[in-house]
Write a protein that holds these residues in place. Structure first.
Motif, PDB file in Angstrom:
ATOM      1  N   MET A  11      40.395  47.357  20.318  1.00  0.00           N
ATOM      2  CA  MET A  11      41.340  48.158  21.096  1.00  0.00           C
ATOM      3  C   MET A  11      41.356  47.693  22.563  1.00  0.00           C
ATOM      4  N   VAL A  12      42.563  47.547  23.084  1.00  0.00           N
ATOM      5  CA  VAL A  12      42.685  47.100  24.477  1.00  0.00           C
ATOM      6  C   VAL A  12      42.503  48.293  25.414  1.00  0.00           C
ATOM      7  N   MET A  13      41.662  48.143  26.424  1.00  0.00           N
ATOM      8  CA  MET A  13      41.411  49.236  27.382  1.00  0.00           C
ATOM      9  C   MET A  13      41.845  48.817  28.778  1.00  0.00           C
ATOM     10  N   LYS A  14      42.101  49.810  29.620  1.00  0.00           N
ATOM     11  CA  LYS A  14      42.447  49.501  31.012  1.00  0.00           C
ATOM     12  C   LYS A  14      41.196  48.984  31.734  1.00  0.00           C
ATOM     13  N   ILE A  15      41.386  47.977  32.589  1.00  0.00           N
ATOM     14  CA  ILE A  15      40.244  47.436  33.341  1.00  0.00           C
ATOM     15  C   ILE A  15      40.005  48.332  34.558  1.00  0.00           C
ATOM     16  N   LYS A  16      38.858  48.979  34.587  1.00  0.00           N
ATOM     17  CA  LYS A  16      38.578  49.933  35.671  1.00  0.00           C
ATOM     18  C   LYS A  16      37.454  49.475  36.595  1.00  0.00           C
ATOM     19  N   LYS A  17      36.696  48.488  36.143  1.00  0.00           N
ATOM     20  CA  LYS A  17      35.517  48.098  36.915  1.00  0.00           C
ATOM     21  C   LYS A  17      35.502  46.602  37.201  1.00  0.00           C
ATOM     22  N   ALA A  18      35.034  46.268  38.386  1.00  0.00           N
ATOM     23  CA  ALA A  18      34.914  44.852  38.750  1.00  0.00           C
ATOM     24  C   ALA A  18      33.511  44.571  39.275  1.00  0.00           C
ATOM     25  N   VAL A  19      33.049  43.378  38.998  1.00  0.00           N
ATOM     26  CA  VAL A  19      31.708  42.948  39.410  1.00  0.00           C
ATOM     27  C   VAL A  19      31.860  41.696  40.271  1.00  0.00           C
ATOM     28  N   ILE A  20      31.215  41.703  41.422  1.00  0.00           N
ATOM     29  CA  ILE A  20      31.235  40.502  42.281  1.00  0.00           C
ATOM     30  C   ILE A  20      29.807  39.987  42.437  1.00  0.00           C
ATOM     31  N   PRO A  21      29.457  38.910  41.753  1.00  0.00           N
ATOM     32  CA  PRO A  21      28.142  38.311  41.982  1.00  0.00           C
ATOM     33  C   PRO A  21      28.121  37.668  43.376  1.00  0.00           C
ATOM     34  N   ALA A  22      27.211  38.113  44.213  1.00  0.00           N
ATOM     35  CA  ALA A  22      27.148  37.591  45.590  1.00  0.00           C
ATOM     36  C   ALA A  22      25.689  37.390  45.985  1.00  0.00           C
ATOM     37  N   ALA A  23      24.904  36.901  45.039  1.00  0.00           N
ATOM     38  CA  ALA A  23      23.473  36.762  45.306  1.00  0.00           C
ATOM     39  C   ALA A  23      23.074  35.315  45.608  1.00  0.00           C
ATOM     40  N   GLY A  24      24.028  34.388  45.464  1.00  0.00           N
ATOM     41  CA  GLY A  24      23.697  32.957  45.631  1.00  0.00           C
ATOM     42  C   GLY A  24      23.189  32.645  47.033  1.00  0.00           C
ATOM     43  N   MET A  25      22.430  31.580  47.131  1.00  0.00           N
ATOM     44  CA  MET A  25      21.747  31.270  48.383  1.00  0.00           C
ATOM     45  C   MET A  25      22.629  30.518  49.392  1.00  0.00           C
ATOM     46  N   GLY A  26      23.758  30.012  48.960  1.00  0.00           N
ATOM     47  CA  GLY A  26      24.654  29.329  49.894  1.00  0.00           C
ATOM     48  C   GLY A  26      24.114  28.005  50.396  1.00  0.00           C
ATOM     49  N   THR A  27      23.428  27.268  49.503  1.00  0.00           N
ATOM     50  CA  THR A  27      22.795  26.015  49.946  1.00  0.00           C
ATOM     51  C   THR A  27      23.816  24.930  50.310  1.00  0.00           C
ATOM     52  N   ARG A  28      25.086  25.108  49.888  1.00  0.00           N
ATOM     53  CA  ARG A  28      26.095  24.098  50.233  1.00  0.00           C
ATOM     54  C   ARG A  28      26.622  24.290  51.649  1.00  0.00           C
ATOM     55  N   PHE A  29      26.206  25.370  52.314  1.00  0.00           N
ATOM     56  CA  PHE A  29      26.796  25.664  53.612  1.00  0.00           C
ATOM     57  C   PHE A  29      25.735  25.926  54.670  1.00  0.00           C
ATOM     58  N   VAL A  62      35.253  40.082  36.548  1.00  0.00           N
ATOM     59  CA  VAL A  62      34.246  39.399  37.370  1.00  0.00           C
ATOM     60  C   VAL A  62      34.969  38.484  38.351  1.00  0.00           C
ATOM     61  N   LEU A  63      34.610  38.578  39.617  1.00  0.00           N
ATOM     62  CA  LEU A  63      35.197  37.705  40.649  1.00  0.00           C
ATOM     63  C   LEU A  63      34.064  37.091  41.448  1.00  0.00           C
ATOM     64  N   LEU A  64      34.057  35.794  41.593  1.00  0.00           N
ATOM     65  CA  LEU A  64      32.989  35.167  42.371  1.00  0.00           C
ATOM     66  C   LEU A  64      33.300  35.305  43.860  1.00  0.00           C
ATOM     67  N   GLY A  65      32.245  35.657  44.612  1.00  0.00           N
ATOM     68  CA  GLY A  65      32.409  36.015  46.025  1.00  0.00           C
ATOM     69  C   GLY A  65      32.762  34.862  46.946  1.00  0.00           C
ATOM     70  N   ASP A  66      32.698  33.616  46.472  1.00  0.00           N
ATOM     71  CA  ASP A  66      33.074  32.523  47.379  1.00  0.00           C
ATOM     72  C   ASP A  66      34.327  31.769  46.917  1.00  0.00           C
ATOM     73  N   ASP A  67      35.025  32.348  45.945  1.00  0.00           N
ATOM     74  CA  ASP A  67      36.315  31.784  45.533  1.00  0.00           C
ATOM     75  C   ASP A  67      37.413  32.731  45.996  1.00  0.00           C
ATOM     76  N   ILE A  68      38.354  32.249  46.818  1.00  0.00           N
ATOM     77  CA  ILE A  68      39.472  33.119  47.180  1.00  0.00           C
ATOM     78  C   ILE A  68      40.780  32.454  46.764  1.00  0.00           C
ATOM     79  N   VAL A  69      41.742  33.296  46.439  1.00  0.00           N
ATOM     80  CA  VAL A  69      43.035  32.778  45.984  1.00  0.00           C
ATOM     81  C   VAL A  69      44.140  33.486  46.748  1.00  0.00           C
ATOM     82  N   HIS A  70      45.018  32.701  47.363  1.00  0.00           N
ATOM     83  CA  HIS A  70      46.203  33.275  47.991  1.00  0.00           C
ATOM     84  C   HIS A  70      47.302  33.287  46.944  1.00  0.00           C
ATOM     85  N   ALA A  71      47.804  34.477  46.601  1.00  0.00           N
ATOM     86  CA  ALA A  71      48.787  34.567  45.517  1.00  0.00           C
ATOM     87  C   ALA A  71      49.714  35.744  45.762  1.00  0.00           C
ATOM     88  N   ASP A  72      50.938  35.658  45.229  1.00  0.00           N
ATOM     89  CA  ASP A  72      51.869  36.785  45.349  1.00  0.00           C
ATOM     90  C   ASP A  72      51.349  37.976  44.549  1.00  0.00           C
TER      91      ASP A  72
END
Ligand code: G1P
Length: 288
Positions: free
Chosen positions: A1-19, A129-139
């Motif tokens: 059964m298809v349900m409405k998406i009510k919750k989002a998770v943002i993993p933001a625990a990475g160490m940022g070693t590339r920056f 799920v949305l990764l905290g260092d990926d951003i998208v500019h979109a309509d």
């Protein structure tokens, strides 16, 4: 059964070693695009898609994230006294954007393990799920685009774009019968394959709608690429049990955790701003 998406998770625990060194004492998710932290852009995308409950998976040294989405009574008082009406409205708005919850990933064991930390929050419903260092500019907010595909087809949906063969080793890569199609069933997913092993250059780019069966699967998933418990490996197992769709989303995506990606985002977001574009454009064209 298809349900409405009510919750989002943002993993933001990475160490940022590339920056490094910027991310030595500052969470990479707080790097600003002009004057807005990357993570705020991600939260705004979720809210624009009509999802109001958000869990941010943080880790050691990430307390600036909680401060940012909290009220700051002292700052509000100061702005009020100085009559800075617009700034005051902006600041108040950040703390009322959504219902934001936090949990810490106690050890950096990988993205799959970070998502497993969301199990209690998510319960038994499909979630974003949305990764905290990926951003998208979109309509249309990308996570909303994925939610629409989920509503039509059920299963699990991974947001993808072609990245070019020279970049496949940096991503989770999709094996399908037709990498040109905008929605296509995933046959297999491989995390960070060598170019010679990759079956296409269709990569998963930080946006997912996932069936809660993933949690049992992650628990049994062994460390993969980089010695980490990979979400991609768990999704690959899921793809053998149910339909996982690769959806090529509409929008310009930036990898803010990468130096060049960060610069591209900064320049293009500034050029889209009414208060900056004219002066900034003339500055750019004056450069030799
Ligand atoms: C993560 C995922 C990978 C995905 C990438 C871009 O990798 O593991 O599958 O393609 O994000 O969203 P990371 O960039 O954290 O190494």
């Amino acid at each position: 059964m298809v349900m409405k998406i009510k919750k989002a998770v943002i993993p933001a625990a990475g160490m940022g070693t590339r920056f490094l060194p910027a991310t030595k004492a500052m969470p990479k998710e707080m790097l600003p695009i002009v004057d807005i932290p990357t993570l705020q852009l991600v939260v705004e995308e979720i809210v624009a898609a009509g999802i109001e409950d958000i869990l941010i998976i943080t880790g050691r040294g990430k307390s600036a994230i909680e401060d940012h989405f909290d009220r700051s009574i002292e700052l509000e008082k100061l702005l009020e006294e100085k009559g800075k009406v617009e700034e005051l409205a902006d600041i108040k708005n950040i703390s009322s954007l959504a219902n934001i919850y936090y949990i810490r990933q106690k050890e950096p064991l990988g993205l799959g393990h970070a998502v497993l930390c969301a199990r209690q929050f998510v319960g038994n419903e499909p979630f974003a799920v949305l990764l905290g260092d990926d951003i998208v500019h979109a309509d249309l907010p990308v996570i909303g685009q994925l939610a629409s595909i989920y509503t039509e087809r059920g299963g699990t949906v991974v947001g993808c774009q072609r990245v070019g063969w020279e970049n496949v080793h940096k991503y989770g890569v999709v094996d399908t019968d037709d990498p040109e199609a905008s929605v296509v069933r995933v046959k297999r997913l491989t995390e960070k394959p060598d170019r010679s092993e990759a079956s296409s250059d269709l990569a998963v780019l930080g946006r997912y709608i996932i069936d809660p069966k993933i949690f049992d699967i992650i628990e049994k998933t062994k460390p993969g690429a980089g010695g980490e418990i990979q979400l991609t490996d768990a999704l690959n197992t899921l793809a053998s049990l149910q339909q996982v769709w690769a959806y090529t989303f509409e929008g310009r995506r930036y990898d803010v955790g990468d130096r060049l990606g960060f610069l591209e985002a900064t320049v293009e977001y500034a050029l889209r701003r009414d208060d900056l574009s004219e002066k900034f454009r003339s500055f750019l064209s004056s450069l030799k």
